[in-house]
Write a protein that holds these residues in place. Structure first.
Motif, PDB file in Angstrom:
ATOM      1  N   LEU A 235       0.820  -1.207   0.000  1.00 30.04           N
ATOM      2  CA  LEU A 235       0.000   0.000   0.000  1.00 30.04           C
ATOM      3  C   LEU A 235       0.856   1.261   0.000  1.00 30.04           C
ATOM      4  CD1 LEU A 235      -2.901   1.139   0.172  1.00 30.04           C
ATOM      5  CD2 LEU A 235      -2.695   1.048   2.655  1.00 30.04           C
ATOM      6  N   LEU A 236       1.902   1.261   0.806  1.00 32.20           N
ATOM      7  CA  LEU A 236       2.736   2.459   0.931  1.00 32.20           C
ATOM      8  C   LEU A 236       3.762   2.580  -0.190  1.00 32.20           C
ATOM      9  CD1 LEU A 236       3.535   2.578   4.765  1.00 32.20           C
ATOM     10  CD2 LEU A 236       1.680   3.706   3.531  1.00 32.20           C
ATOM     11  N   GLY A 237       4.217   1.444  -0.722  1.00 32.34           N
ATOM     12  CA  GLY A 237       5.320   1.471  -1.661  1.00 32.34           C
ATOM     13  C   GLY A 237       6.659   1.335  -0.959  1.00 32.34           C
ATOM     14  N   VAL A 238       6.684   0.543   0.120  1.00 33.60           N
ATOM     15  CA  VAL A 238       7.906   0.275   0.889  1.00 33.60           C
ATOM     16  C   VAL A 238       8.421  -1.113   0.506  1.00 33.60           C
ATOM     17  CG1 VAL A 238       8.826  -0.131   3.217  1.00 33.60           C
ATOM     18  CG2 VAL A 238       7.229   1.757   2.818  1.00 33.60           C
TER      19      VAL A 238
ATOM     20  N   ASP B  44      16.052   7.532  25.195  1.00 38.02           N
ATOM     21  CA  ASP B  44      17.064   7.631  24.149  1.00 38.02           C
ATOM     22  C   ASP B  44      16.915   6.509  23.123  1.00 38.02           C
ATOM     23  OD1 ASP B  44      18.127   9.872  25.329  1.00 38.02           O
ATOM     24  OD2 ASP B  44      19.777   8.819  26.316  1.00 38.02           O
ATOM     25  N   GLU B  45      16.617   5.296  23.589  1.00 33.74           N
ATOM     26  CA  GLU B  45      16.434   4.171  22.673  1.00 33.74           C
ATOM     27  C   GLU B  45      15.234   4.399  21.761  1.00 33.74           C
ATOM     28  OE1 GLU B  45      17.679   0.051  24.688  1.00 33.74           O
ATOM     29  OE2 GLU B  45      16.386   1.256  25.987  1.00 33.74           O
ATOM     30  N   ARG B  46      14.151   4.892  22.340  1.00 31.36           N
ATOM     31  CA  ARG B  46      12.947   5.125  21.540  1.00 31.36           C
ATOM     32  C   ARG B  46      13.181   6.248  20.526  1.00 31.36           C
ATOM     33  NH1 ARG B  46       9.778   5.440  25.404  1.00 31.36           N
ATOM     34  NH2 ARG B  46       9.045   3.293  25.369  1.00 31.36           N
ATOM     35  N   ALA B  47      13.834   7.323  20.957  1.00 34.42           N
ATOM     36  CA  ALA B  47      14.114   8.431  20.039  1.00 34.42           C
ATOM     37  C   ALA B  47      15.024   7.986  18.895  1.00 34.42           C
ATOM     38  CB  ALA B  47      14.739   9.595  20.809  1.00 34.42           C
ATOM     39  N   ALA B  48      16.007   7.138  19.214  1.00 38.09           N
ATOM     40  CA  ALA B  48      16.924   6.653  18.183  1.00 38.09           C
ATOM     41  C   ALA B  48      16.190   5.781  17.162  1.00 38.09           C
ATOM     42  CB  ALA B  48      18.069   5.883  18.824  1.00 38.09           C
ATOM     43  N   ALA B  49      15.290   4.927  17.633  1.00 41.97           N
ATOM     44  CA  ALA B  49      14.523   4.075  16.722  1.00 41.97           C
ATOM     45  C   ALA B  49      13.615   4.915  15.837  1.00 41.97           C
ATOM     46  CB  ALA B  49      13.698   3.066  17.517  1.00 41.97           C
ATOM     47  N   ARG B  50      12.998   5.926  16.424  1.00 39.37           N
ATOM     48  CA  ARG B  50      12.125   6.818  15.649  1.00 39.37           C
ATOM     49  C   ARG B  50      12.933   7.536  14.575  1.00 39.37           C
ATOM     50  NH1 ARG B  50      10.514   9.780  19.553  1.00 39.37           N
ATOM     51  NH2 ARG B  50       8.797   8.425  20.154  1.00 39.37           N
ATOM     52  N   ARG B  51      14.147   7.969  14.945  1.00 38.02           N
ATOM     53  CA  ARG B  51      14.996   8.680  13.992  1.00 38.02           C
ATOM     54  C   ARG B  51      15.455   7.751  12.867  1.00 38.02           C
ATOM     55  NH1 ARG B  51      14.395  13.273  12.800  1.00 38.02           N
ATOM     56  NH2 ARG B  51      14.367  12.385  10.726  1.00 38.02           N
ATOM     57  N   ARG B  52      15.810   6.507  13.208  1.00 37.75           N
ATOM     58  CA  ARG B  52      16.229   5.560  12.169  1.00 37.75           C
ATOM     59  C   ARG B  52      15.112   5.316  11.159  1.00 37.75           C
ATOM     60  NH1 ARG B  52      18.930   3.055  16.661  1.00 37.75           N
ATOM     61  NH2 ARG B  52      17.126   1.677  17.038  1.00 37.75           N
ATOM     62  N   LEU B  53      13.899   5.141  11.660  1.00 35.89           N
ATOM     63  CA  LEU B  53      12.764   4.932  10.760  1.00 35.89           C
ATOM     64  C   LEU B  53      12.496   6.166   9.911  1.00 35.89           C
ATOM     65  CD1 LEU B  53      10.266   2.997  13.056  1.00 35.89           C
ATOM     66  CD2 LEU B  53      11.264   2.153  10.917  1.00 35.89           C
ATOM     67  N   ALA B  54      12.556   7.347  10.537  1.00 38.23           N
ATOM     68  CA  ALA B  54      12.309   8.583   9.793  1.00 38.23           C
ATOM     69  C   ALA B  54      13.370   8.795   8.718  1.00 38.23           C
ATOM     70  CB  ALA B  54      12.259   9.773  10.752  1.00 38.23           C
TER      71      ALA B  54
ATOM     72  N   ASP C 292      14.670   8.901   3.043  1.00 38.61           N
ATOM     73  CA  ASP C 292      15.432   8.482   1.869  1.00 38.61           C
ATOM     74  C   ASP C 292      14.521   7.862   0.823  1.00 38.61           C
ATOM     75  OD1 ASP C 292      18.113   7.741   0.569  1.00 38.61           O
ATOM     76  OD2 ASP C 292      17.155   5.780   0.757  1.00 38.61           O
ATOM     77  N   LEU C 293      13.558   7.072   1.284  1.00 34.12           N
ATOM     78  CA  LEU C 293      12.617   6.436   0.361  1.00 34.12           C
ATOM     79  C   LEU C 293      11.740   7.483  -0.323  1.00 34.12           C
ATOM     80  CD1 LEU C 293      11.738   3.712  -0.736  1.00 34.12           C
ATOM     81  CD2 LEU C 293      10.189   3.483   1.219  1.00 34.12           C
ATOM     82  N   VAL C 294      11.321   8.509   0.432  1.00 30.38           N
ATOM     83  CA  VAL C 294      10.531   9.596  -0.155  1.00 30.38           C
ATOM     84  C   VAL C 294      11.338  10.291  -1.251  1.00 30.38           C
ATOM     85  CG1 VAL C 294       9.545  11.885   0.300  1.00 30.38           C
ATOM     86  CG2 VAL C 294       9.031   9.974   1.825  1.00 30.38           C
ATOM     87  N   GLY C 295      12.641  10.484  -1.000  1.00 27.57           N
ATOM     88  CA  GLY C 295      13.491  11.084  -2.018  1.00 27.57           C
ATOM     89  C   GLY C 295      13.489  10.272  -3.302  1.00 27.57           C
ATOM     90  N   ARG C 296      13.502   8.948  -3.162  1.00 25.24           N
ATOM     91  CA  ARG C 296      13.457   8.093  -4.343  1.00 25.24           C
ATOM     92  C   ARG C 296      12.095   8.171  -5.043  1.00 25.24           C
ATOM     93  NH1 ARG C 296      15.120   2.386  -2.334  1.00 25.24           N
ATOM     94  NH2 ARG C 296      15.255   3.195  -0.211  1.00 25.24           N
ATOM     95  N   LYS C 297      11.032   8.328  -4.255  1.00 29.79           N
ATOM     96  CA  LYS C 297       9.693   8.450  -4.852  1.00 29.79           C
ATOM     97  C   LYS C 297       9.555   9.764  -5.609  1.00 29.79           C
ATOM     98  CE  LYS C 297       8.311   4.612  -2.849  1.00 29.79           C
ATOM     99  NZ  LYS C 297       8.117   3.370  -3.618  1.00 29.79           N
ATOM    100  N   LEU C 298      10.225  10.817  -5.120  1.00 26.13           N
ATOM    101  CA  LEU C 298      10.193  12.086  -5.836  1.00 26.13           C
ATOM    102  C   LEU C 298      10.822  11.943  -7.219  1.00 26.13           C
ATOM    103  CD1 LEU C 298      11.167  14.515  -2.928  1.00 26.13           C
ATOM    104  CD2 LEU C 298       9.012  14.550  -4.212  1.00 26.13           C
TER     105      LEU C 298
ATOM    106  N   ASP D 147      10.129  16.528   5.865  1.00 23.15           N
ATOM    107  CA  ASP D 147      10.178  15.907   7.183  1.00 23.15           C
ATOM    108  C   ASP D 147       8.791  15.479   7.637  1.00 23.15           C
ATOM    109  OD1 ASP D 147      11.674  15.279   9.727  1.00 23.15           O
ATOM    110  OD2 ASP D 147      10.217  16.721  10.518  1.00 23.15           O
ATOM    111  N   ALA D 148       7.785  16.312   7.355  1.00 24.27           N
ATOM    112  CA  ALA D 148       6.409  15.960   7.741  1.00 24.27           C
ATOM    113  C   ALA D 148       5.960  14.690   7.024  1.00 24.27           C
ATOM    114  CB  ALA D 148       5.450  17.106   7.437  1.00 24.27           C
ATOM    115  N   VAL D 149       6.355  14.544   5.759  1.00 20.71           N
ATOM    116  CA  VAL D 149       6.005  13.331   5.015  1.00 20.71           C
ATOM    117  C   VAL D 149       6.683  12.114   5.625  1.00 20.71           C
ATOM    118  CG1 VAL D 149       6.260  12.146   2.802  1.00 20.71           C
ATOM    119  CG2 VAL D 149       5.495  14.522   2.860  1.00 20.71           C
ATOM    120  N   ALA D 150       7.956  12.258   6.003  1.00 18.36           N
ATOM    121  CA  ALA D 150       8.672  11.135   6.615  1.00 18.36           C
ATOM    122  C   ALA D 150       8.025  10.728   7.932  1.00 18.36           C
ATOM    123  CB  ALA D 150      10.137  11.508   6.831  1.00 18.36           C
ATOM    124  N   GLN D 151       7.627  11.720   8.753  1.00 15.98           N
ATOM    125  CA  GLN D 151       6.984  11.418  10.032  1.00 15.98           C
ATOM    126  C   GLN D 151       5.620  10.762   9.819  1.00 15.98           C
ATOM    127  OE1 GLN D 151       8.486  11.507  12.777  1.00 15.98           O
ATOM    128  NE2 GLN D 151      10.234  12.857  12.404  1.00 15.98           N
ATOM    129  N   MET D 152       4.878  11.226   8.820  1.00 16.49           N
ATOM    130  CA  MET D 152       3.593  10.611   8.506  1.00 16.49           C
ATOM    131  C   MET D 152       3.795   9.170   8.047  1.00 16.49           C
ATOM    132  SD  MET D 152       0.592  12.220   6.066  1.00 16.49           S
ATOM    133  CE  MET D 152       0.755  13.840   6.813  1.00 16.49           C
TER     134      MET D 152
END
Length: 404
Positions: A158-161, A184-194, A199-205, A228-233
């Motif tokens: 659905l997302l194109g991932v 810190d662990e949760r923030a790091a995981a959130r940042r890795r996913l974002a 990067d994937l959004v850049g490829r979709k562009l 950034d808002a798209v990555a967070q969404m």
């Protein structure tokens, strides 16, 4: 107000009673019997209101004076690592009108007609994974071999991932939904996913496709969303799109194996409406969001003779809302024939789960197929040995050993 032996408020969230994996904590049920609004104590010492009853939960979740913004005064934080609206998780942390503006951008792909068009593809995924189960060794962990791959494959399409990245996003998603990890662990995981999704959004562009990420990437060019808002969404859609459904598949199967008469009833169901009704009852009975939806009060609200003041916090334990006898007679009984669609497992109001049509359709396919194709499915361990996610924001089973 329910208190412990020292006269202090009871802590929330509370632990489930031993041997009762599908029922809400007994202490929280006692709070529901005590009254519609009861103070509880959180990890940080704050004492928000617990809204204990079904009708009041729906009323307040639909009230514009109640805010989902964690930066609002009095908002009852889940943990020290709960993100602010600037830090992530997109529109679910926003109030209208900005919440509505962003949510509208992803509403169309989750519309019922579009989701129904995906049903044959989801059926193909489910049948293929069951083929693999039947051809493979026994016993097998149903979580790893079936419950997690089904929604992961679906949300990736659905997302194109790329699904080949599932080990990465599943591992980081698990960090986000565990209460026991550090800030810190949760923030790091959130940042890795974002970062991964940015990067994937850049490829979709550069090379758009028909997935939701490409749809959102178009909004960057129009100036409606930042990158950034798209990555967070995208983080929100990816994590919510596979974790919740995976846990419902496994926990629902565990519950049905403990209720063999209801399982037999579902296995024999020939009318798709019976299967759809069973899905709603399992959603009501299990309600896997077990730490309560959180809100802050923007203006004074009168409820049941009590004034809830602006700047106070509210917690909505939907698991006991769905066990309110005023809304669901004999609520502690799993009854797949019950008309349960009015449950609040997906929340209520403007913030109710965007992906509920997708979750419903996936669960209908899974529950309508798995037990029919493997009629002798059973636990490969004692029920007490099934490890459950008592430390998670989303409840479920860490693994579910089964055989047939």
């Amino acid at each position: 107000m329910l208190e412990d032996v020292d006269g202090a408020l009871l802590d929330y969230p509370a632990a489930k009673a031993p041997g009762c994996p599908f029922d809400p904590p007994a202490g929280v049920r006692e709070l529901q019997q005590q009254g519609p609004l009861v103070r509880v104590r959180l990890w940080d010492g704050s004492t928000p209101w617990l809204v204990t009853r079904y009708a009041d939960q729906r009323a307040l979740l639909g009230d514009a004076r109640v805010s989902a913004d964690p930066d609002s005064p009095g908002y009852p934080l889940q943990t020290a690592g709960t993100p602010s609206r600037q830090q992530g998780l997109s529109f679910i942390r926003l109030d209208d009108p900005e919440h509505a503006r962003q949510r509208r951008m992803v509403t169309a792909p989750f519309a019922i007609k579009r989701i129904e068009a995906m049903r044959p593809g989801v059926q193909e995924i489910v049948d293929g994974l069951i083929d693999d189960l039947l051809a493979g060794p026994r016993p097998v962990d149903l979580v790893d071999a079936f419950a997690l791959p089904v929604p992961s494959l679906v949300i990736c399409r659905l997302l194109g991932v790329p699904y080949e990245d599932h080990d990465f996003f599943q591992a980081n998603s698990k960090v986000l939904i565990r209460m026991s990890v550090s800030e810190d662990e949760r923030a790091a995981a959130r940042r890795r996913l974002a970062d991964y999704l940015d990067d994937l959004v850049g490829r979709k562009l550069a090379e758009p496709d028909d997935g939701v990420l490409s749809l959102l990437a178009e909004r960057i060019g129009t100036g409606e969303l930042t990158r950034d808002a798209v990555a967070q969404m995208a983080v929100l859609l990816l994590v919510a799109g596979h974790e919740t459904t995976a846990n419902m598949i496994a926990l629902g199967t565990f519950a049905l194996l403990q209720h063999p008469e209801e399982l037999a009833r579902l296995r024999a169901a020939e009318d798709p409406r019976e299967v759809a009704g069973a899905v709603e009852e399992l959603l009501r009975y299990l309600t896997i969001v077990h730490t309560g939806r959180r809100r802050a009060v923007l203006e004074d609200i009168e409820l049941a003779g009590q004034t809830i003041r602006a700047g106070e916090g509210l917690i909505f334990p939907n698991d006991i809302g769905n066990r309110d006898p005023e809304a669901f007679p004999d609520p502690d009984r799993l009854d797949l024939g019950r008309a349960a669609r009015h449950h609040v497992a997906f929340g209520f109001g403007v913030h109710q789960c965007l992906g509920q049509p997708l979750a419903r359709m996936e669960l209908q396919v899974v529950y309508g197929t798995l037990y029919r194709r493997i009629p002798s499915l059973r636990l490969a361990v004692d029920a007490a040995e099934v490890p459950l996610k008592h430390d998670g924001f989303v409840y479920g089973a860490y693994c579910l050993p089964v055989t047939w």
